[in-house]
Design a protein around this motif. Structure first.
Motif, PDB file in Angstrom:
ATOM      1  N   UNK A 560       3.472 -14.828   4.712  1.00 14.36           N
ATOM      2  CA  UNK A 560       4.004 -13.341   4.819  1.00 14.36           C
ATOM      3  C   UNK A 560       4.667 -13.031   3.552  1.00 14.36           C
ATOM      4  N   UNK A 561       4.184 -11.903   2.871  1.00 21.98           N
ATOM      5  CA  UNK A 561       5.093 -11.570   1.653  1.00 21.98           C
ATOM      6  C   UNK A 561       3.961 -11.125   0.614  1.00 21.98           C
ATOM      7  N   UNK A 562       4.646 -10.692  -0.468  1.00 26.76           N
ATOM      8  CA  UNK A 562       3.824 -10.155  -1.748  1.00 26.76           C
ATOM      9  C   UNK A 562       4.193 -11.158  -2.980  1.00 26.76           C
ATOM     10  N   UNK A 563       3.147 -11.377  -3.761  1.00 27.29           N
ATOM     11  CA  UNK A 563       3.382 -12.340  -5.158  1.00 27.29           C
ATOM     12  C   UNK A 563       2.300 -11.673  -6.039  1.00 27.29           C
ATOM     13  N   UNK A 564       2.912 -11.810  -7.234  1.00 25.06           N
ATOM     14  CA  UNK A 564       1.856 -11.526  -8.268  1.00 25.06           C
ATOM     15  C   UNK A 564       2.085 -12.599  -9.525  1.00 25.06           C
ATOM     16  N   UNK A 565       0.740 -12.795 -10.241  1.00 25.10           N
ATOM     17  CA  UNK A 565       0.818 -13.750 -11.431  1.00 25.10           C
ATOM     18  C   UNK A 565      -0.212 -13.183 -12.250  1.00 25.10           C
TER      19      UNK A 565
END
Length: 598
Positions: A560-565
């Motif tokens: 659960x959660x947001x991430x970006x790359x």
């Protein structure tokens, strides 16, 4: 309620969160009122206990090493049975968030006074090796006499500590810097960005980037420029706008490099009188007050401040030249200036005067015949026009070459996005027919666990955009519903209902029961409600044609959660797509290295 923690007497409860309670306490030895922040260790899941308690101790360690009038003082960290606690300064004040929530519009002078105190505290904190990393209005207290106090160093980074690893996304979305969203290392410039957001909110009454969920906010922070000027407040002075925009620059190196530098330019912006101000009558001067000393202007007085942009720019350039001289940049610029003089000299030699046009070519000096091997022999041939024509052709060739190079780079990004879409269209169709089990467990907290998940109803979406004369792929987005066998019970200590709702909304976890109705019942120790069995997993490949790469924004991808790359277009190979597909259907626990390592 507890009666005592360590040596402190407990007087009353001030607030309650998911894992802890804040009390008003009393130190009988020193005879002073304190605030006590506590965590009940038995309420923490064993798998998370180490990190949570380390973070709690780090808050005491970070704030405890700081003694500053604008930072809440920490007196003691202690443990009493099952409870870990921090005793700190009790501040009778109001959160800045409450002022913003009431849509209080601060006068420019008052805003500058508050910002100066905030930045002064950050400069002190940074100079002692502590990065706050969660500067936001709810962590800023303002006392009745106008003193600012920074609180909550719960996710602070101590420069000598390795507790927080790169790749961890910590902070509050609307105030997080781009590098924090990307899971990169946060330094003092991340705090400066957050302070810039607060300055923006002072000036406009709004946050620069908002959205219904973290993913939308993250996309705006990474890709959009804040609308600071005419769209929100056309009367904002240009100088203050420039200060706020610089503080919120996307790249850390483009921001103010220290809080002290931020204060310096903030004061320059406020103290620069506008040309019109000199023509103001004495009566107008009495109304507006002195713009030279913002500290003397109190709440309720006029906030009219006029600015001399020319003066501001001069001061800005002088300060920059001084900084350049210290860093050695001035020597390089001086060499460039010498080179420019040589070019200008050559250009003046190149252009023939009207008197020299009539002189035969043989009479020209050797250097001139070298510069103009085809000097005009008749009056109707202009050396100037010939030279300008050559320059225009060279400039056009250069632009065409740059445009072709840009189109080549854009083509790489576009082709990579098309490969992603070409892979996932049949992938989604086939996997939807199978509906595989996903051997992965998702934890919202220690007691709220989604397991035995199945794949349901995946969709794919893509969109084109026009760039120059080409239609390029803007993004490719994949959305999957994962479904547990039945509703999942959420059970946690009572806390602010709106906070819980926002957490669930960010993760797109749907509540089945009426939480508002439950909150009206007599208070129980625990909040219990049922969450819907399904939740979304989303991954969006966004074409970043400016930087010639792909931004990958993920929600609930592995937890659960947001991430970006970022993803290099050349890394979008069949092997990469296979690895990503295998992960999505639960046959692997590892994301492709290209996503993990960026």
């Amino acid at each position: 309620m507890l009666n005592k923690l360590g040596k402190y007497e407990i007087r009353r409860e001030l607030g309650r969160g998911a894992m802890g309670i804040v009390y008003e306490g009393y130190d009988p030895f020193i005879e002073r009122t304190v605030a006590i922040k506590s965590i009940q260790k038995s309420m923490i899941d064993k798998s998370e206990a180490g990190e949570i308690l380390s973070r709690f101790r780090r808050e005491a360690q970070a704030a405890g090493r700081l003694t500053h009038p604008n930072i809440v003082s920490v007196y003691e960290y202690g443990e009493d049975g099952d409870v870990a606690f921090i005793a700190m300064e009790f501040v009778a004040g109001t959160e800045l968030r409450e002022h913003f929530d009431r849509t209080t519009r601060f006068k420019i002078n008052d805003s500058v006074i508050i910002m100066t105190q905030l930045l002064d505290a950050l400069e002190y904190s940074h100079s002692h090796g502590v990065i706050h990393r969660d500067i936001k209005p709810s962590n800023i207290l303002i006392t009745e006499d106008g003193q600012v106090k920074i609180a909550d160093f719960g996710i602070a980074k101590i420069e000598s500590s390795e507790l927080t690893q790169i790749g961890t996304v910590l902070g509050t979305p609307s105030y997080m810097s781009p590098e924090q969203f990307m899971g990169l290392a946060a330094d003092r410039r991340s705090d400066i960005y957050s302070a810039g957001v607060i300055l923006y909110q002072f000036l406009t009454g709004e946050r620069p980037f908002t959205g219904s969920n973290m993913t939308i906010i993250m996309h705006k922070v990474l890709n959009h420029a804040p609308a600071l000027r005419s769209k929100l407040n056309p009367d904002l002075p240009d100088a203050l706008c420039k200060v706020a925009e610089k503080a919120m620059a996307k790249q850390p190196e483009d921001r103010f490099q220290t809080a002290a530098e931020f204060i310096k330019y903030l004061k320059i912006a406020v103290e620069s009188p506008a040309p019109e101000a000199r023509a103001f009558s004495a009566e107008a001067t009495k109304i507006s007050g002195s713009a030279q000393d913002p500290q003397k202007i109190g709440v309720g007085q006029s906030s009219i401040i006029d600015f001399n942009m020319d003066d501001f720019e001069v001061r800005l350039k002088e300060s920059q030249r001084e900084a350049d001289r210290k860093s050695g940049i001035a020597d390089i610029q001086e060499q460039q200036d010498n080179s420019l003089r040589e070019v200008n000299l050559g250009f003046h030699q190149f252009i023939l005067s009207q008197e020299s046009v009539a002189i035969p070519a043989a009479a020209l000096p050797v250097s001139d015949t070298h510069i103009l091997p085809a000097a005009p022999a008749v009056l109707n041939e202009s050396g100037l026009l010939a030279g300008l024509a050559r320059e225009a052709k060279e400039s056009l060739d250069s632009r065409q070459s740059a445009l072709q190079e840009s189109r080549t780079r854009d083509g790489r990004v576009n082709d990579a996005l098309n490969r992603i879409a070409k892979f996932f269209n049949p992938f989604i169709r086939h996997v939807n027919e199978v509906g595989p089990a996903i051997n992965r467990t998702y934890r919202y907290d220690a007691r709220t666990i989604y397991s035995s998940l199945k794949w349901r109803d995946a969709t794919i979406e893509s969109r084109k955009q026009s760039l120059f004369d080409a239609a390029l792929t803007d993004f490719v987005a994949l959305s999957i519903n994962l479904c547990a066998p039945g509703p999942v019970l959420l059970k946690r200590p009572w806390g602010p209902l709106e906070t819980i709702k926002k957490e669930l909304q960010v993760l797109k976890l749907r509540v089945i029961d009426d939480m508002d109705a439950a909150s009206k019942k007599p208070k129980q120790e625990w909040l219990e409600t049922r969450l819907a069995a399904d939740f979304p997993v989303q991954i969006k490949f966004q074409g970043n044609y400016t930087e010639s790469n792909i931004n990958v924004v993920c929600l609930n991808i592995a937890a659960f959660g947001a991430s970006v790359c970022k993803l290099d277009p050349d890394d979008v190979t069949p092997a990469f797509l296979d690895d990503l597909g295998i992960f999505l259907i639960g046959r692997s626990d590892k994301l492709p290295a290209q996503l993990r390592c960026v």
